[in-house]
Design an enzyme around this catalytic site. Sequence first.
Site, PDB file in Angstrom:
ATOM      1  N   LYS A 197     -56.239  11.641   1.672  1.00 29.27           N
ATOM      2  CA  LYS A 197     -57.557  11.686   2.312  1.00 29.27           C
ATOM      3  C   LYS A 197     -57.871  13.058   2.906  1.00 29.27           C
ATOM      4  CE  LYS A 197     -58.368   6.816   2.766  1.00 29.27           C
ATOM      5  NZ  LYS A 197     -58.402   5.604   3.594  1.00 29.27           N
ATOM      6  N   ARG A 237     -51.133   1.772   1.665  1.00 29.30           N
ATOM      7  CA  ARG A 237     -51.961   1.780   0.445  1.00 29.30           C
ATOM      8  C   ARG A 237     -51.914   3.203  -0.114  1.00 29.30           C
ATOM      9  NH1 ARG A 237     -57.152   3.124  -0.962  1.00 29.30           N
ATOM     10  NH2 ARG A 237     -58.194   1.748  -2.456  1.00 29.30           N
TER      11      ARG A 237
HETATM   12  N1  HH2 Z   1     -59.392   3.561   1.549  1.00 32.33           N
HETATM   13  C1  HH2 Z   1     -60.135   3.673   0.443  1.00 32.33           C
HETATM   14  C2  HH2 Z   1     -60.557   2.533  -0.253  1.00 32.33           C
HETATM   15  N2  HH2 Z   1     -60.207   1.306   0.157  1.00 32.33           N
HETATM   16  N3  HH2 Z   1     -59.056  -0.071   1.679  1.00 32.33           N
HETATM   17  C3  HH2 Z   1     -58.305  -0.210   2.764  1.00 32.33           C
HETATM   18  N4  HH2 Z   1     -57.939  -1.439   3.174  1.00 32.33           N
HETATM   19  N5  HH2 Z   1     -57.876   0.870   3.491  1.00 32.33           N
HETATM   20  C4  HH2 Z   1     -58.201   2.142   3.141  1.00 32.33           C
HETATM   21  O1  HH2 Z   1     -57.815   3.089   3.857  1.00 32.33           O
HETATM   22  C5  HH2 Z   1     -59.021   2.327   1.979  1.00 32.33           C
HETATM   23  C6  HH2 Z   1     -59.431   1.170   1.263  1.00 32.33           C
HETATM   24  C7  HH2 Z   1     -60.505   5.028  -0.060  1.00 32.33           C
HETATM   25  O2  HH2 Z   1     -59.564   5.521  -0.958  1.00 32.33           O
HETATM   26  P1  HH2 Z   1     -59.644   5.448  -2.563  1.00 32.33           P
HETATM   27  O3  HH2 Z   1     -59.733   4.026  -3.028  1.00 32.33           O
HETATM   28  O4  HH2 Z   1     -58.525   6.214  -3.116  1.00 32.33           O
HETATM   29  O5  HH2 Z   1     -60.953   6.247  -2.922  1.00 32.33           O
HETATM   30  P2  HH2 Z   1     -62.406   5.816  -3.367  1.00 32.33           P
HETATM   31  O6  HH2 Z   1     -62.987   4.999  -2.275  1.00 32.33           O
HETATM   32  O7  HH2 Z   1     -63.127   7.134  -3.597  1.00 32.33           O
HETATM   33  O8  HH2 Z   1     -62.316   4.991  -4.630  1.00 32.33           O
END
Ligand code: HH2
Length: 262
Positions: A197, A237
């Site tokens: 992040k 995660r």
């Molecule tokens: N962060 C993201 C998405 N979903 N869910 C939970 N429970 N906790 C988190 O910290 C979280 C989440 C963001 O990360 P990512 O899925 O890699 O990116 P994007 O939202 O751009 O798909």
Amino acid sequence: MMGILNVTPDSFWDGGQWFETQQAIMRGHEMIAEGADIIDVGGESTRPGASEVPVEEELARVVPVVEALAGRVRISIDTTKAAVADAAVEAGASLINDVSATLWPVAARHGVGWVAMHRKGTPASMQLDPRYDDVVAEVSALLVDWAARAADAGVDDVWIDPGIGFGKTVDHNLQLLAALDALVATGIPVLVGTSRKGFLGVLAASPDGTPAPVGERLPGSLATATWAMQQGAAMVRVHDVAATVQAAVLVGRKGADTGAGA
Ligand code: HH2
């Protein structure tokens, strides 16, 4: 360990890599082999500024992937849409990872688990100027309240997540990570997502102040995942499952398969 599988063209790190169904399924199998306990399938990016995906499109992205991987490993569906959660559960998902913290009635109806994540604002607005009087107290109180509502509605398997990066400055994220033990002390399983992040980029900026690009944030991801595990988080995660499993083994949070009976 929860492995991230974004079936999207625009996620901030793996966007486009697993957008094609077969590629996504392959990546899912790879993360299972690397030691993921849960695969978190998402069809809509939540990164700051991301645009919304129509429900039919999101369904087409995630349902075939959930169907293919369910039965091999626990599947969570990362969505804020009830219709997508419904379809993913029908396809075999048993956990709803809900960054909007609104879908507990859906989890209750299906008898599946629910992750309540805290965020302030929406992806369009959340990083503009987030403010709190006391970020730790405010986030904790909301999470505990949501978890209680879900439990009252009949959800047995409730998780809470402080939502690192969702309407938080670098300092807010650090305060929440520093105070993870307070969340853990609630007795509700805590999930933490720091993987690659933006705040890690800021903290690892070059001397001229340029933030470390997302491809160079693995050290910070491992350090914060390890910290979270040591503070008692029940789940981290992550994008980088193999590397994080190594870190987890080192701090005794994942069994080492040494082949030597150790
Ligand atoms: N962060 C993201 C998405 N979903 N869910 C939970 N429970 N906790 C988190 O910290 C979280 C989440 C963001 O990360 P990512 O899925 O890699 O990116 P994007 O939202 O751009 O798909």
